[in-house]
Motif scaffolding. Structure first.
Motif, PDB file in Angstrom:
ATOM      1  N   UNK A 136      30.912   9.743  24.706  1.00  0.00           N
ATOM      2  CA  UNK A 136      28.867   9.200  25.227  1.00  0.00           C
ATOM      3  C   UNK A 136      28.738  10.772  24.759  1.00  0.00           C
ATOM      4  N   UNK A 137      27.004  10.624  24.253  1.00  0.00           N
ATOM      5  CA  UNK A 137      26.552  11.905  23.883  1.00  0.00           C
ATOM      6  C   UNK A 137      26.769  12.774  24.988  1.00  0.00           C
ATOM      7  N   UNK A 138      26.164  12.875  26.134  1.00  0.00           N
ATOM      8  CA  UNK A 138      26.814  14.029  27.204  1.00  0.00           C
ATOM      9  C   UNK A 138      27.665  14.207  26.704  1.00  0.00           C
ATOM     10  N   UNK A 139      28.943  14.352  26.198  1.00  0.00           N
ATOM     11  CA  UNK A 139      30.386  14.694  25.892  1.00  0.00           C
ATOM     12  C   UNK A 139      30.796  15.584  24.802  1.00  0.00           C
ATOM     13  N   UNK A 140      29.187  15.061  23.838  1.00  0.00           N
ATOM     14  CA  UNK A 140      29.901  15.379  22.270  1.00  0.00           C
ATOM     15  C   UNK A 140      29.909  17.432  22.187  1.00  0.00           C
ATOM     16  N   UNK A 141      29.819  17.819  22.941  1.00  0.00           N
ATOM     17  CA  UNK A 141      29.516  19.478  22.857  1.00  0.00           C
ATOM     18  C   UNK A 141      30.390  19.788  23.821  1.00  0.00           C
ATOM     19  N   UNK A 142      31.213  19.527  24.431  1.00  0.00           N
ATOM     20  CA  UNK A 142      32.180  19.759  25.443  1.00  0.00           C
ATOM     21  C   UNK A 142      33.627  19.230  24.927  1.00  0.00           C
ATOM     22  N   UNK A 143      33.254  18.460  23.759  1.00  0.00           N
ATOM     23  CA  UNK A 143      34.667  18.167  22.532  1.00  0.00           C
ATOM     24  C   UNK A 143      35.070  18.721  21.677  1.00  0.00           C
ATOM     25  N   UNK A 144      33.447  19.265  21.574  1.00  0.00           N
ATOM     26  CA  UNK A 144      33.650  19.897  19.962  1.00  0.00           C
ATOM     27  C   UNK A 144      34.614  21.178  20.365  1.00  0.00           C
ATOM     28  N   UNK A 145      33.814  22.019  21.624  1.00  0.00           N
ATOM     29  CA  UNK A 145      34.291  23.005  22.120  1.00  0.00           C
ATOM     30  C   UNK A 145      35.925  23.203  21.724  1.00  0.00           C
ATOM     31  N   UNK A 150      36.968  26.255  23.182  1.00  0.00           N
ATOM     32  CA  UNK A 150      37.654  26.130  24.181  1.00  0.00           C
ATOM     33  C   UNK A 150      39.306  26.312  24.278  1.00  0.00           C
ATOM     34  N   UNK A 151      39.557  26.105  23.361  1.00  0.00           N
ATOM     35  CA  UNK A 151      41.086  25.927  23.375  1.00  0.00           C
ATOM     36  C   UNK A 151      42.008  27.631  22.562  1.00  0.00           C
ATOM     37  N   UNK A 152      41.151  28.045  21.980  1.00  0.00           N
ATOM     38  CA  UNK A 152      41.003  29.671  22.014  1.00  0.00           C
ATOM     39  C   UNK A 152      41.062  30.097  23.392  1.00  0.00           C
ATOM     40  N   UNK A 153      39.849  29.980  24.576  1.00  0.00           N
ATOM     41  CA  UNK A 153      40.121  30.359  25.524  1.00  0.00           C
ATOM     42  C   UNK A 153      40.780  30.177  26.345  1.00  0.00           C
ATOM     43  N   UNK A 154      41.396  28.749  26.442  1.00  0.00           N
ATOM     44  CA  UNK A 154      42.370  28.404  27.234  1.00  0.00           C
ATOM     45  C   UNK A 154      44.100  29.051  26.780  1.00  0.00           C
ATOM     46  N   UNK A 155      44.298  29.215  25.852  1.00  0.00           N
ATOM     47  CA  UNK A 155      45.305  30.123  25.208  1.00  0.00           C
ATOM     48  C   UNK A 155      44.825  31.475  25.480  1.00  0.00           C
ATOM     49  N   UNK A 175      31.012  33.393  24.025  1.00  0.00           N
ATOM     50  CA  UNK A 175      31.458  31.082  24.231  1.00  0.00           C
ATOM     51  C   UNK A 175      33.088  31.906  24.249  1.00  0.00           C
ATOM     52  N   UNK A 176      33.894  32.770  23.741  1.00  0.00           N
ATOM     53  CA  UNK A 176      35.549  32.616  23.645  1.00  0.00           C
ATOM     54  C   UNK A 176      36.097  33.375  25.180  1.00  0.00           C
ATOM     55  N   UNK A 177      35.308  34.034  25.805  1.00  0.00           N
ATOM     56  CA  UNK A 177      35.960  34.767  26.765  1.00  0.00           C
ATOM     57  C   UNK A 177      35.376  34.233  28.168  1.00  0.00           C
ATOM     58  N   UNK A 178      33.889  33.231  27.955  1.00  0.00           N
ATOM     59  CA  UNK A 178      33.723  32.283  29.106  1.00  0.00           C
ATOM     60  C   UNK A 178      34.429  31.570  29.728  1.00  0.00           C
ATOM     61  N   UNK A 179      34.921  30.593  28.197  1.00  0.00           N
ATOM     62  CA  UNK A 179      35.926  30.107  27.973  1.00  0.00           C
ATOM     63  C   UNK A 179      37.172  30.458  29.063  1.00  0.00           C
ATOM     64  N   UNK A 292      48.144  22.152  21.563  1.00  0.00           N
ATOM     65  CA  UNK A 292      49.134  22.220  22.054  1.00  0.00           C
ATOM     66  C   UNK A 292      48.310  21.993  23.673  1.00  0.00           C
ATOM     67  N   UNK A 293      46.985  22.104  23.457  1.00  0.00           N
ATOM     68  CA  UNK A 293      46.457  21.917  24.788  1.00  0.00           C
ATOM     69  C   UNK A 293      45.298  20.417  24.747  1.00  0.00           C
ATOM     70  N   UNK A 294      45.152  20.007  23.594  1.00  0.00           N
ATOM     71  CA  UNK A 294      43.702  19.469  23.080  1.00  0.00           C
ATOM     72  C   UNK A 294      44.050  17.813  24.156  1.00  0.00           C
ATOM     73  N   UNK A 295      45.781  17.623  24.323  1.00  0.00           N
ATOM     74  CA  UNK A 295      45.117  16.208  24.782  1.00  0.00           C
ATOM     75  C   UNK A 295      45.124  16.601  26.088  1.00  0.00           C
ATOM     76  N   UNK A 296      45.341  17.849  27.135  1.00  0.00           N
ATOM     77  CA  UNK A 296      44.834  17.936  28.437  1.00  0.00           C
ATOM     78  C   UNK A 296      43.638  18.003  28.637  1.00  0.00           C
ATOM     79  N   UNK A 297      43.118  18.812  27.239  1.00  0.00           N
ATOM     80  CA  UNK A 297      41.726  19.449  27.341  1.00  0.00           C
ATOM     81  C   UNK A 297      40.295  17.982  27.003  1.00  0.00           C
ATOM     82  N   UNK A 298      41.123  17.203  26.302  1.00  0.00           N
ATOM     83  CA  UNK A 298      40.132  15.998  25.911  1.00  0.00           C
ATOM     84  C   UNK A 298      40.721  15.360  27.490  1.00  0.00           C
TER      85      UNK A 298
END
Lengths: 341, 341
Positions: A136-145, A150-155, A175-179, A292-298
């Motif tokens: 859905x359009x509203x999830x595009x920015x989050x998936x891109x992150x 996001x993956x970097x902040x998560x790691x 953005x990395x620190x915030x995430x 490593x984290x993508x499936x869970x993040x998605x």
């Protein structure tokens, strides 16, 4: 097709480029549906990292698979995908240990350039993760992150061993620190202290789960974190800048036995061995194994449990990429999303 | 009583000193039954660490409790004890997290000086561990080793996450490195590669559990370890020297996602941030929290499951301490035990 090329520090242009083609049987070609500008793209933009002639830019992307090489079996044309900023086979011993960003066959996507309408993705089976359907359009920015920031902040939060009962400090309000703060909250951290002196970033940090904001920097910032932690320092510290000051601050803000997760690409950083020895901290970082984290993040994004796309505060068509770089360089924007249609 | 004093680099003397007395109610006085010379004692002996006037020496010890302060409840006169080289309360938040060497009330035993017939042990309840009885003579060297050199090698192996299925590399064939190999074996490591070019130390390494010896150093040593590990590097590397060369070697010998445990006191060591970033290793070390491991180490020694005392290859009466320092400085001895009666 249109794509972004950096010609010199400060000189970014969107140009007409050749369409990518399958080179290896493990490649896929994707139509990029959204891409973005990374804090690390600013290093060459500012002349701190050397450019060797004009360079294709971009390593973050989501898209739709257009075609695949003969050896690709896990993704097929029409699949909606998110991939990491490092292509990896996801089968070697290093990948299986969770370090896909250091895969023995790794390809840095920056060498490919995903700030473009199409991109060749090496090692497609290991690199791309298919989403449950068309986003859905509203999830595009989050998936891109999820692709990098996001993956970097998560790691960073995982490397810092953020978790229940822990006090987490975050050095860096990009953005990395915030995430990283968002990740620490998801991982169950009890207290999350973000170092920031920008009101808008403080607000976003709090939205993502920060419980405390520290405006002081350097030694004063370290003193403030000690004050907030009974004089001991944070259990877990995320370093998301990559300068000498931020690394020193992260190590000094962490208690003996605590963990520093560092993901800022270290530029001219030197760590004093004796200081590190007597700090008794754990130090771990590097290029994030986002895969490593993508499936869970998605899944978290698809289920609307997290909203990392909120870090994008400017969206521009790819033809206006130069303005996006300027806005990030001048800190008018935290993170710029580029649309490609 | 007799005790060892360093007056200047190369100038060590055994002298008549005042008997120690209880100063704090948490103190104990012990009769030292065995003590030893540490690799770290060689730093000031060689003039690499500055001496500020004559200095009492020694921080390793086993002994018998003579008297205790009013606040001491866990040890009593007559108890046979082993203690760590850092006195700790063992109750503060840092101690409870397993980092007793960084206790908020820590006292470095080097400041006390245990190369002597008697010693004052601060924070006796938190620092001393009582043995099951009077140690048989043949266990004295091993129990003494637990006080620092075994505890430090053990911590290095734990910090390097040595364990089942792991290949462990050991940089440094001094007593700490050799006991790091012993610890790795006890922790279940599959393969243990010790870097050494001395036949006697190689033999001891094998006795302690080393499966491979690498004689090459520096880049050639790193290349050899990669060759032995499918080009990936060790899962776990113990750094037990404390020089720039050994630290670089340890980081470079470790695979992405692997762990470096460093316990050599870093002297003029500087770690390049960008190299560490792209190494993707975990780095952890510092002064070993020996107290964390002491009960288990004493049990293993008492049950004769390990024989760390084999690192002592020279025993001298305390009055001949100067000869002990010379022998270690000239590498004629790996580790020197000093008797006190």
């Amino acid at each position: 097709m249109r794509g972004v090329v950096m010609h010199a520090p400060g000189d970014v242009r969107t140009e007409e480029l050749d369409m990518p083609v399958i080179v290896e049987p493990t490649d896929a070609i994707i139509r990029v549906t959204a891409t973005c500008i990374c804090g690390s793209d600013l290093w060459p933009y500012r002349g701190i990292e050397q450019l060797n002639g004009p360079q294709r830019m971009g390593h973050e992307y989501i898209g739709v698979v257009e075609s695949v090489g003969d050896a690709v079996v896990l993704v097929k044309p029409g699949d909606h995908v998110v991939g990491s900023f490092v292509a990896s086979d996801n089968t070697c011993e290093i990948c299986r240990a969770g370090y896909q960003s250091r895969c023995v066959h790794q390809v840095m996507m920056g060498a490919v350039g995903t700030q473009a309408q199409y991109a060749r993705i090496p090692l497609a089976d290991g690199t791309l993760v298919v989403t449950p359907g068309e986003p859905p359009a509203d999830l595009v920015p989050s998936l891109l992150a999820a692709s990098d920031v996001l993956g970097t902040g998560w790691f960073a939060a995982v490397a810092a061993e953020a978790g229940p009962g822990k006090t987490v400090a975050v050095v860096g309000d990009g953005a990395v620190g915030l995430l990283g703060a968002l990740a620490a909250a998801q991982l169950g951290a009890e207290r999350i202290i973000v170092m920031s002196r920008h009101a808008d970033r403080q607000a976003l940090a709090r939205r993502f789960g920060a419980t405390d904001i520290v405006e002081e920097r350097g030694d004063a910032g370290v003193a403030k974190i000690k004050e907030l932690t009974d004089g001991l320092g944070a259990h877990s510290t995320i370093e998301a800048v990559g300068t000498q000051e931020s690394m020193d601050q992260a190590i000094r803000a962490t208690r003996a036995g605590g963990h520093v997760g560092f993901v800022g690409v270290s530029h001219d950083v030197s760590i004093d061995g004796l200081e590190l020895f007597f700090s008794s901290v754990h130090l771990h970082g590097g290029p994030a194994p986002v895969r490593r984290f993508l499936p869970e993040l998605i899944r978290l994004i698809w289920d609307r449990e997290i909203d990392p796309g909120a870090v994008f505060d400017l969206t521009l068509p790819i033809d206006e990429a130069a303005e996006g770089y300027r806005a990030m360089d001048e800190r008018r924007a935290t993170k710029v999303l580029l649309t490609t249609d």
